[in-house]
Scaffold this motif. Structure first.
Motif, PDB file in Angstrom:
ATOM      1  N   TYR A 199       6.534   2.399 -15.200  1.00 22.46           N
ATOM      2  CA  TYR A 199       6.271   1.312 -16.153  1.00 22.46           C
ATOM      3  C   TYR A 199       6.153  -0.013 -15.389  1.00 22.46           C
ATOM      4  CZ  TYR A 199       8.078   4.914 -19.288  1.00 22.46           C
ATOM      5  OH  TYR A 199       8.296   6.095 -19.948  1.00 22.46           O
ATOM      6  N   PRO A 200       5.013  -0.300 -14.786  1.00 19.28           N
ATOM      7  CA  PRO A 200       4.858  -1.565 -14.062  1.00 19.28           C
ATOM      8  C   PRO A 200       4.883  -2.750 -15.020  1.00 19.28           C
ATOM      9  CG  PRO A 200       2.757  -0.433 -14.233  1.00 19.28           C
ATOM     10  CD  PRO A 200       3.785   0.517 -14.756  1.00 19.28           C
ATOM     11  N   GLY A 201       5.496  -3.824 -14.598  1.00 13.36           N
ATOM     12  CA  GLY A 201       5.544  -5.027 -15.423  1.00 13.36           C
ATOM     13  C   GLY A 201       6.735  -5.095 -16.356  1.00 13.36           C
ATOM     14  N   PHE A 202       7.578  -4.057 -16.376  1.00  8.26           N
ATOM     15  CA  PHE A 202       8.753  -4.048 -17.247  1.00  8.26           C
ATOM     16  C   PHE A 202      10.009  -4.004 -16.381  1.00  8.26           C
ATOM     17  CE2 PHE A 202       5.335  -2.390 -19.805  1.00  8.26           C
ATOM     18  CZ  PHE A 202       5.541  -2.971 -21.052  1.00  8.26           C
ATOM     19  N   ARG A 227       0.821  -1.203   0.000  1.00  5.02           N
ATOM     20  CA  ARG A 227       0.000   0.000   0.000  1.00  5.02           C
ATOM     21  C   ARG A 227       0.862   1.263   0.000  1.00  5.02           C
ATOM     22  NH1 ARG A 227      -5.143  -1.268   4.056  1.00  5.02           N
ATOM     23  NH2 ARG A 227      -5.922  -3.082   2.906  1.00  5.02           N
ATOM     24  N   VAL A 228       1.992   1.210   0.706  1.00  4.86           N
ATOM     25  CA  VAL A 228       2.907   2.360   0.711  1.00  4.86           C
ATOM     26  C   VAL A 228       3.448   2.598  -0.696  1.00  4.86           C
ATOM     27  CG1 VAL A 228       5.131   3.221   1.533  1.00  4.86           C
ATOM     28  CG2 VAL A 228       3.547   2.152   3.129  1.00  4.86           C
ATOM     29  N   VAL A 229       3.850   1.513  -1.376  1.00  2.00           N
ATOM     30  CA  VAL A 229       4.389   1.638  -2.732  1.00  2.00           C
ATOM     31  C   VAL A 229       3.326   2.192  -3.682  1.00  2.00           C
ATOM     32  CG1 VAL A 229       5.248   0.340  -4.710  1.00  2.00           C
ATOM     33  CG2 VAL A 229       6.128  -0.155  -2.424  1.00  2.00           C
ATOM     34  N   SER A 230       2.098   1.693  -3.543  1.00  2.00           N
ATOM     35  CA  SER A 230       1.014   2.192  -4.387  1.00  2.00           C
ATOM     36  C   SER A 230       0.771   3.677  -4.137  1.00  2.00           C
ATOM     37  CB  SER A 230      -0.265   1.392  -4.112  1.00  2.00           C
ATOM     38  OG  SER A 230      -1.346   1.888  -4.860  1.00  2.00           O
ATOM     39  N   TYR A 231       0.780   4.072  -2.872  1.00  4.18           N
ATOM     40  CA  TYR A 231       0.572   5.481  -2.506  1.00  4.18           C
ATOM     41  C   TYR A 231       1.686   6.362  -3.068  1.00  4.18           C
ATOM     42  CZ  TYR A 231       0.703   9.616   0.550  1.00  4.18           C
ATOM     43  OH  TYR A 231       0.786  10.894   1.037  1.00  4.18           O
ATOM     44  N   LEU A 232       2.944   5.918  -2.899  1.00  3.02           N
ATOM     45  CA  LEU A 232       4.068   6.702  -3.404  1.00  3.02           C
ATOM     46  C   LEU A 232       4.045   6.772  -4.929  1.00  3.02           C
ATOM     47  CD1 LEU A 232       6.976   5.502  -1.077  1.00  3.02           C
ATOM     48  CD2 LEU A 232       5.706   7.645  -0.964  1.00  3.02           C
ATOM     49  N   GLY A 233       3.579   5.681  -5.571  1.00  3.22           N
ATOM     50  CA  GLY A 233       3.470   5.689  -7.021  1.00  3.22           C
ATOM     51  C   GLY A 233       2.506   6.751  -7.505  1.00  3.22           C
ATOM     52  N   GLU A 234       1.376   6.891  -6.824  1.00  5.49           N
ATOM     53  CA  GLU A 234       0.390   7.912  -7.187  1.00  5.49           C
ATOM     54  C   GLU A 234       0.975   9.310  -7.007  1.00  5.49           C
ATOM     55  OE1 GLU A 234      -2.958   7.147  -4.742  1.00  5.49           O
ATOM     56  OE2 GLU A 234      -3.518   5.275  -5.755  1.00  5.49           O
ATOM     57  N   LYS A 235       1.701   9.520  -5.911  1.00  7.36           N
ATOM     58  CA  LYS A 235       2.314  10.822  -5.669  1.00  7.36           C
ATOM     59  C   LYS A 235       3.367  11.136  -6.723  1.00  7.36           C
ATOM     60  CE  LYS A 235       0.078  11.899  -1.897  1.00  7.36           C
ATOM     61  NZ  LYS A 235      -0.861  13.052  -1.882  1.00  7.36           N
ATOM     62  N   ALA A 236       4.164  10.106  -7.096  1.00  8.10           N
ATOM     63  CA  ALA A 236       5.215  10.320  -8.088  1.00  8.10           C
ATOM     64  C   ALA A 236       4.621  10.675  -9.448  1.00  8.10           C
ATOM     65  CB  ALA A 236       6.089   9.071  -8.193  1.00  8.10           C
ATOM     66  N   GLU A 237       3.567   9.959  -9.834  1.00  6.40           N
ATOM     67  CA  GLU A 237       2.937  10.248 -11.125  1.00  6.40           C
ATOM     68  C   GLU A 237       2.332  11.645 -11.148  1.00  6.40           C
ATOM     69  OE1 GLU A 237       1.616   6.074 -13.142  1.00  6.40           O
ATOM     70  OE2 GLU A 237       0.381   6.745 -11.444  1.00  6.40           O
ATOM     71  N   ALA A 238       1.812  12.075 -10.002  1.00  9.85           N
ATOM     72  CA  ALA A 238       1.236  13.418  -9.927  1.00  9.85           C
ATOM     73  C   ALA A 238       2.301  14.486 -10.139  1.00  9.85           C
ATOM     74  CB  ALA A 238       0.542  13.622  -8.581  1.00  9.85           C
ATOM     75  N   LEU A 239       3.574  14.134  -9.855  1.00  9.57           N
ATOM     76  CA  LEU A 239       4.685  15.075 -10.053  1.00  9.57           C
ATOM     77  C   LEU A 239       5.298  14.950 -11.442  1.00  9.57           C
ATOM     78  CD1 LEU A 239       6.470  14.665  -6.592  1.00  9.57           C
ATOM     79  CD2 LEU A 239       5.107  16.614  -7.348  1.00  9.57           C
TER      80      LEU A 239
END
Length: 219
Positions: A56-59, A39-51
């Motif tokens: 690229y998940p899966g690669f 959940r932390v990784v998912s949360y940080l991923g959303e924050k990073a994309e917002a910036l």
């Protein structure tokens, strides 16, 4: 959600007893939180994309891109692996060539023994240059339990050493009471330098859960 650590316990276990010990400084959890890493990784991923960060998940990174000799070379980025390759190595109809991702700075965060990190350390002699000690490795087994409401103690963090491992084997356990209702994360870690070839970390974990001090916390 994040659960702040309340009670922080460190035990030495015998077959039937628990002996409280002072918590080692490097295992002191004062001010820490019990969280779900996914959940932390998912949360940080959303924050990073917002910036504006592209994810690229899966690669997976398959190749380290470098230039120059080992003494003065630089890391240029990474290349992803080819997709749609059969076991024989032949290209399927869905074959897609990997892409090169180049950057001014490349951060390798692959975990304890990442393939690109090992390649980078060998290529540039990083461990020798830093005078680094040899790494140690361990195998961990974890489960997440839903326990009876009376056994849930949000914020309790327990670590143990001793039983069921023999004295010549490095390892121990953890029990974390999470914020989610009645949810407990518990696991067992065994150093990979154990001498007994018949020792099974998974079976030792099962034995650990039968200890009187632990069994009541898993019901």
């Amino acid at each position: 959600g994040a659960q702040k650590v309340g009670e922080d316990k460190f035990w030495y276990l015998t077959e039937r007893r628990k002996i409280p010990l002072p918590t080692p400084p490097d295992m002191d959890n004062e001010g820490n939180y019990i969280v779900s890493l996914s959940r932390v990784v998912s949360y940080l991923g959303e924050k990073a994309e917002a910036l504006g960060v592209e994810i690229y998940p899966g690669f997976a990174g398959a190749e380290l891109l470098t230039s120059g000799d080992s003494d003065d070379g630089v890391v240029l980025g990474v290349a992803t692996g080819d997709m749609g390759v059969a076991k024989s190595g032949a290209h399927k109809a869905s074959f897609q060539r990997g892409v090169e991702i180049r950057a001014r700075a490349t951060l390798l965060a692959e975990g304890a023994r990442g393939s690109l990190t090992k390649e980078c350390m060998k290529r540039f002699g990083l461990r020798e240059a830093a005078g680094a000690q040899e790494m140690t490795y361990a195998l961990g087994v974890k489960e997440v339990w839903d326990v009876a409401e009376g056994n849930h103690r949000p914020g309790e963090a327990i670590h143990s050493i001793g039983w069921p491992l023999p004295r010549d084997t490095y390892g121990g356990s953890f029990v974390y009471h999470m914020k989610e209702k009645n949810r407990v994360s518990l696991g067992f870690v065994v150093g990979l330098d154990y001498n007994n070839p018949y020792l099974s970390p998974f079976q030792e974990f099962q034995r650990f859960k039968t200890h009187p001090a632990i069994r009541g916390r898993c019901r």
